[in-house]
Design a protein around this motif. Sequence first.
Motif, mmCIF file in Angstrom:
data_model
loop_
_atom_site.group_PDB
_atom_site.id
_atom_site.type_symbol
_atom_site.label_atom_id
_atom_site.label_comp_id
_atom_site.label_asym_id
_atom_site.label_seq_id
_atom_site.Cartn_x
_atom_site.Cartn_y
_atom_site.Cartn_z
ATOM 1 N N THR A 82 3.935 1.533 -0.900
ATOM 2 C CA THR A 82 4.679 1.622 -2.162
ATOM 3 C C THR A 82 3.834 2.324 -3.225
ATOM 4 N N ALA A 83 2.553 1.957 -3.286
ATOM 5 C CA ALA A 83 1.648 2.604 -4.236
ATOM 6 C C ALA A 83 1.478 4.087 -3.903
ATOM 7 N N GLU B 65 4.557 5.854 -5.145
ATOM 8 C CA GLU B 65 4.538 5.973 -6.603
ATOM 9 C C GLU B 65 3.571 7.059 -7.055
ATOM 10 N N GLN B 66 2.409 7.127 -6.401
ATOM 11 C CA GLN B 66 1.433 8.163 -6.746
ATOM 12 C C GLN B 66 1.992 9.555 -6.454
ATOM 13 N N ARG C 11 0.831 -1.207 0.000
ATOM 14 C CA ARG C 11 0.000 0.000 0.000
ATOM 15 C C ARG C 11 0.863 1.254 0.000
#
Length: 324
Positions: free
Chosen positions: A126-127, A130-131, A124
């Motif tokens: 990591t996402a 990235e966002q 979660r």
Amino acid sequence: MPRPTPVAVEVATSAPVTRVLAVNGRIAALHSVDVRPAVGGALVALPVAEGDLVEEGQVLARIDAEAQNAVVRQAMAALDAALIARDEARETYDRSLALGANVARSVLETQARAVQSAEQEVARLTAVLEQAQVALRDHTIRAPMRGTVLVLESEIGQIVDTATQLLTLADLSALVVEADVDEAYATQIAPGQRAVLRLAGETDTRDGHVSFVSRLVDVTTGGLAARIGFDDPVTAPVGLTVAANIIVDARDAALTVPRTALDSAGDGTGVFVVREGAARFLHVTVVDWPAARLIVTSGLTEGDVVITDAAGIVEGQTVTVDRP
């Protein structure tokens, strides 16, 4: 006895005929794009000017990204903490597995769920990172294609949002003429037709062809959008006026009459011809077109002596040929 009316005439003769539609258009780039930011903020850099040639991927503008940098650092710190927690959960579970039967099954199951939960938290975060990094990249506006900056509509320090147009970028290596064709002739225009083009300020003409015809008529103007491409590359400013003659029809031989020779007041459309000193009405069919001369498709025979001005002429009227 009334004197015969003198009339101007011409002899109907077959000859090559070209049907042309004259329209006015303007130079436009075949590929152009209005560049807008994906995020809002203060414009801190604008390293391009009007007329600059830019390459694809080149930086066009930068928006203040200080706040977004903080979001990225915060996301990285949260991810680092989650990675540490995941590693600790794995180590605890691995030690319990090494002890074998000395550890209760319920404890192993709890520790396995803790490892799974830690993995999900890492995924979660990591996402989230990235966002945040994608949003950070959006603060730098890059050229979507190779082209020339036509219009620059922003300044450093300006507060912009996603609706703000920063600049217009166009590929000037592929220029076309954009024109509107009256809907009355919409069915006559088709891609591939030849055209003769003359740019404003020039006396020479250039060859071109119709490259696009819209299938939708603008109900507010009654116009049909069309694009005309140049056969040879041309260099000209965008927006320059161009006079275009689109060759709609070309015939090796056809009969034509002046528009003034047509008479539609009587029984149908026709022309008057001179026979035995009198005006005789002939029904004819013509191709209706915005031109001084019209193509006759039926009713007229080669060699007929046609009265070129039908105004005031009636059937059977005695006439005499007015020879200059």
